[in-house]
Design an enzyme around this catalytic site. Structure first.
Site, PDB file in Angstrom:
ATOM      1  N   ASP B  24      36.608   9.604  72.739  1.00  0.00           N
ATOM      2  CA  ASP B  24      37.310   8.332  72.785  1.00  0.00           C
ATOM      3  C   ASP B  24      36.245   7.249  72.672  1.00  0.00           C
ATOM      4  O   ASP B  24      35.513   6.999  73.628  1.00  0.00           O
ATOM      5  CB  ASP B  24      38.081   8.230  74.108  1.00  0.00           C
ATOM      6  CG  ASP B  24      38.719   6.864  74.309  1.00  0.00           C
ATOM      7  OD1 ASP B  24      38.643   6.020  73.387  1.00  0.00           O
ATOM      8  OD2 ASP B  24      39.298   6.633  75.392  1.00  0.00           O
ATOM      9  N   LYS B  86      33.232  -2.424  69.001  1.00  0.00           N
ATOM     10  CA  LYS B  86      34.442  -1.934  68.325  1.00  0.00           C
ATOM     11  C   LYS B  86      35.222  -3.079  67.684  1.00  0.00           C
ATOM     12  O   LYS B  86      35.888  -2.893  66.667  1.00  0.00           O
ATOM     13  CB  LYS B  86      35.311  -1.211  69.347  1.00  0.00           C
ATOM     14  CG  LYS B  86      36.460  -0.417  68.769  1.00  0.00           C
ATOM     15  CD  LYS B  86      37.115   0.401  69.860  1.00  0.00           C
ATOM     16  CE  LYS B  86      38.307   1.181  69.381  1.00  0.00           C
ATOM     17  NZ  LYS B  86      38.899   1.991  70.460  1.00  0.00           N
ATOM     18  N   GLU B 185      44.916   6.804  69.169  1.00  0.00           N
ATOM     19  CA  GLU B 185      44.767   6.892  70.626  1.00  0.00           C
ATOM     20  C   GLU B 185      46.079   7.178  71.352  1.00  0.00           C
ATOM     21  O   GLU B 185      46.125   8.069  72.199  1.00  0.00           O
ATOM     22  CB  GLU B 185      44.081   5.622  71.151  1.00  0.00           C
ATOM     23  CG  GLU B 185      42.601   5.599  70.770  1.00  0.00           C
ATOM     24  CD  GLU B 185      41.949   4.230  70.830  1.00  0.00           C
ATOM     25  OE1 GLU B 185      42.566   3.291  71.347  1.00  0.00           O
ATOM     26  OE2 GLU B 185      40.800   4.108  70.350  1.00  0.00           O
ATOM     27  N   ASP B 207      49.415   1.344  75.203  1.00  0.00           N
ATOM     28  CA  ASP B 207      47.969   1.550  75.326  1.00  0.00           C
ATOM     29  C   ASP B 207      47.231   0.219  75.236  1.00  0.00           C
ATOM     30  O   ASP B 207      47.048  -0.325  74.156  1.00  0.00           O
ATOM     31  CB  ASP B 207      47.520   2.506  74.207  1.00  0.00           C
ATOM     32  CG  ASP B 207      46.027   2.818  74.262  1.00  0.00           C
ATOM     33  OD1 ASP B 207      45.313   2.231  75.099  1.00  0.00           O
ATOM     34  OD2 ASP B 207      45.577   3.644  73.448  1.00  0.00           O
TER      35      ASP B 207
END
Lengths: 179, 620
Positions: B24, B86, B185, B207
């Protein structure tokens, strides 16, 4: 590779406008369990590539049979009818007038006292027209006569107008809900 | 499922457990997990920490620090300490400047419009920084498992576009990781939950991570996880809560201009307050900025008010995703909460209010994604040949082409299951036109300017014809990782011209090769060693795949002669593989692949027949 090209045959379903949605999903899942690239990760690159192609074909087949409009267009294509929207003109003046009225009502709904309620009513009206058209589309599609197929094509085109209208109603609903 | 048929004298290989991990790669923290003795769990570092802060600090001696050490230095050395990288993945310089003062870094333009960060150790692309994080995680995996990895499943936000996915895959390549699959994800989280609860039905996965938000609606049916729709915002997350709180502090003080290191400290303070407020009713805050000491109290109520508009933004995406899936809230059996930011109580309250049911969070929301990825990696590595599990994902955003008047014509709609291939035909609009610009876009809006430009290329060599007579077929192909390739071909005259494209903000293959080379001290020697290793791995993979395929179906699908030819090819590649000539091995792999093409096709046909035999037409 000789994957079945006819979408109905691919899923083992009878060719026609009515499709059993639950059965379609069930068979889609069963086929993906064999064809999906994840099932071939440990195999040669060639086999992986074939899996991507077969799985993509299956997804295209599902998308076509799932949507009533795409399904109808596909049935017409199978019967040798050109369904390119650009080559179809609607000569039904009453229908065109009705569309104009509905679009005016869409504009009015935006300014209505309770816009969401007005949109709801408009959507109800559009849906009842759509149901009628779908029913006649199914009848036309059951025939192979040239005249019936031409009517089917016209009806399909009309339903595409409604699709666009509904899309716009929903877009406006989203905008209003976001405020 | 194909049966394993062991031939006499050629017994199937004993079951070998392959080492594979799930990673992850998060905005704030990253994790690595694996399946051992049938149980998936995250792997700790040598001091027992599972979470690796996604922070990289570059030092002037060329060394680097990744994780907690780096994060501890972020305020003291803000320019060389890269946090939340990210957010920059797959983004152009323009997008990055739009993020504005949220980022303390200095950027410079790289090849293909990619922003590079200026550090004391030289200019670093976001892909390189991510690769440095991935290397630490992969090394942790190798260390804990005690062997080389066959590959990794790396998770990406469901709402990541094409360029962001490609950048992630490039980072893995740079880190020397074989990517088994890029996995969304929320889908990963659903896997971890679904298998744990043996659940069936329709789920929503909410999420909210550090920098991204995803909502996915999935249907789970006998091991098949089918994503019905997905939505979100790839630039909205818990970091935004910190920024809102930081703004509030600045208002209290009456300051606006801050030095970079002060800004970092202020954000750290804001994050600490946010974390305190997950369990307390108020948070005491104190900080010295520009020589001025400030002390204050932020109550839960105030905080809730500050972040409410951000949370409401996520609920709008939920509404859209439900509509796309054709599902109403009361059809949702369970809502699963994922991501550290779902610990914020107000998030939970509003999500509960929206879906009308109490959301689940039994599995640690920080770890659930890595755990799901590990389960998928275990299946893809071939450790569970009888597993029923299958994940069917979708593309999050529509893909299309620019047409006349700056409009976008959609070729593939959002939420279409992948892999998918679709072609569209276009024609010339001028007499004698010999070239056509193909501009590939991603997004939902109708105007080109409102969508993300993925690639622009020109198809040349169209034979001159009158307008409207040329037929150009543009084919979009999206693979199971959600990555796109586009090809254009002129059909009318039989002249073909095919162009494969990569997204505008990605790295070119040349750039990747150069970076890999740069990362070795004895460049050429190390690079050769790495190339040889890669070719050997390729050869092993092919040999193993063919041997198991032959054991399973060889006798049924091939003649004795064909089997002999393939077996000889396998033996030859095994011999080549022992040598050190990487070019010879590559050639051997190519030759054997070609020789086995027909076998692969027959196996696929056979698989389809078997899957269909359960429901032939005559049964209806």
């Amino acid at each position: 590779m000789t994957i079945e090209q006819n979408y109905f045959a691919l899923f083992g379903l009878p060719q026609g406008f009515q499709v059993d949605a639950a059965l379609l999903s069930e068979r889609y899942r069963a086929l993906q369990k064999t064809l999906h690239p994840d099932r071939h990760v440990q195999q040669s690159e060639r086999e992986q590539l074939l899996a991507v192609q077969a799985s993509a074909h299956l997804n295209e087949a599902l998308a076509t049979l799932k949507s009533p409009l795409k399904r109808a267009a596909y049935l017409l294509t199978l019967k040798g009818v050109d369904t390119d929207a650009r080559s179809i003109t609607i000569s039904d003046h009453a229908f065109l007038l009705q569309q104009m009225t509905l679009r005016e009502q869409l504009e009015e709904a935006r300014l209505a006292e309770v816009p969401l309620d007005a949109l709801e009513q408009l959507l109800d009206r559009a849906e009842s027209f759509q149901r009628e058209l779908s029913a006649s589309l199914e009848q036309y599609l059951a025939s192979d006569a040239a005249e019936a197929l031409d009517m089917a094509l016209q009806t399909l085109r009309k339903l595409q107008f409604f699709d666009k209208l509904r899309y716009e109603i929903e877009l406006l609903e989203d905008q209003l809900a976001d405020l | 499922m194909l049966l394993q048929i062991a031939e006499p004298g050629q017994s199937a290989k004993p079951h070998q457990h392959k080492l594979a991990v799930g990673i992850d790669l998060g905005t704030t923290n990253s994790l690595v997990a694996t399946v051992r003795s049938g149980k998936a769990d995250t792997l700790p570092d040598e001091v027992g920490q599972h979470l690796l802060p996604s922070v990289v600090r570059y030092l002037d001696n060329g060394e680097l620090r990744v994780g907690s050490d780096a994060r501890a230095q972020a305020a003291d050395d803000p320019f060389n300490t890269i946090v939340s990288v990210k957010r920059l993945m797959g983004r152009g310089l323009e997008d990055v400047s739009r993020l504005g003062d949220q980022l303390p870094y200095e950027f410079t333009q790289g090849e293909g419009g990619m922003p590079y960060l200026k550090t004391v150790a030289g200019d670093k692309s976001p892909v390189q920084v991510s690769a440095d994080i991935l290397k630490v995680l992969a090394a942790r995996g190798i260390e804990s498992l005690g062997g080389e990895l066959v590959g990794a499943v790396i998770t990406v936000p469901a709402y990541f576009d094409e360029a962001q996915r490609q950048a992630t895959k490039d980072a893995a390549k740079l880190a020397g990781i074989n990517v088994l699959r890029l996995l969304s994800e929320p889908t990963a989280a659903a896997v971890a939950y679904g298998l744990d609860h043996a659940a069936e039905g329709t789920f929503a996965v909410y999420d909210l991570g550090g920098g991204t938000f995803d909502i996915s609606i999935l249907r789970l049916n006998r091991g098949v996880f089918e994503v019905l729709s997905t939505g979100g915002d790839s630039a909205l997350g818990g970091d935004d809560f910190d920024h809102v709180v930081a703004q509030w502090v600045l208002q209290q003080i009456g300051h606006t201009e801050l030095a970079q290191s002060e800004q970092r400290r202020l954000l750290d303070l804001a994050r600490a307050a946010k974390e305190t407020l997950t369990s307390q009713d108020q948070a005491e805050m104190s900080i010295t900025l520009a020589g001025q000491a400030w002390q204050g109290v932020l109550t839960r109520e105030q905080f809730d008010q500050l972040v409410e508009s951000k949370i409401k933004q996520t609920l709008r995406a939920c509404r859209r995703a439900l509509k796309d899936a054709g599902v109403s809230t009361d059809e949702i059996a369970e809502v699963v909460m994922v991501g550290g930011s779902t610990r914020v109580p107000h998030v939970r309250t509003l999500v509960e209010g929206f879906f009308g049911s109490v959301p689940h969070s039994e599995i640690d929301p920080d770890r659930v994604v890595a755990i799901g990825a590990a389960i998928q990696a275990d299946v893809l590595a071939g450790n569970k040949p009888d597993a029923e599990m299958l994940l069917l994902d979708v593309i999050p955003l529509s893909l299309g082409l620019e047409t006349m008047g700056g409009l976008v014509e959609k070729v593939i709609d959002r939420n279409t299951p992948i892999p998918v291939a679709r072609a569209q035909e276009f024609t010339t609009y001028k007499d004698g036109q010999t070239a056509m610009v193909i501009h590939v876009l991603q997004g939902e809006r109708e105007l080109v300017d409102d969508c993300r430009s993925l690639s622009r290329f020109e198809l040349q060599g169209i034979p001159p014809m009158t307008a409207g007579n040329a037929k150009v077929r543009v084919t979009f192909q999206v693979d199971a990782d959600g990555l796109l390739s586009v090809a254009a071909r002129e059909l009318g005259s039989g002249v073909e011209s095919v162009v494969e494209v990569k997204p505008s903000y990605g790295l070119s293959d040349g750039e990747i090769a150069r970076m890999i080379k740069d990362s070795f001290s004895n460049a050429q020697e190390d690079l050769d060693a790495r190339t040889l290793r890669e070719q050997q791995v390729d050869a092993d993979r092919l040999v193993e795949a063919l041997e198991s395929a032959l054991a399973a179906d060889g006798e049924r699908l091939l003649s004795v002669e064909d089997r002999t030819i393939l077996n000889q090819g396998i033996e030859q590649l095994k011999r080549l593989r022992q040598g050190s000539d990487h070019k010879a091995i590559a050639k051997g792999v190519e030759v054997l692949s070609q020789a086995s093409d027909e076998f692969a096709a027959r196996r696929m046909d056979d698989g389809i027949r078997r899957a269909l035999s359960g429901h032939s037409i005559d049964e209806i």
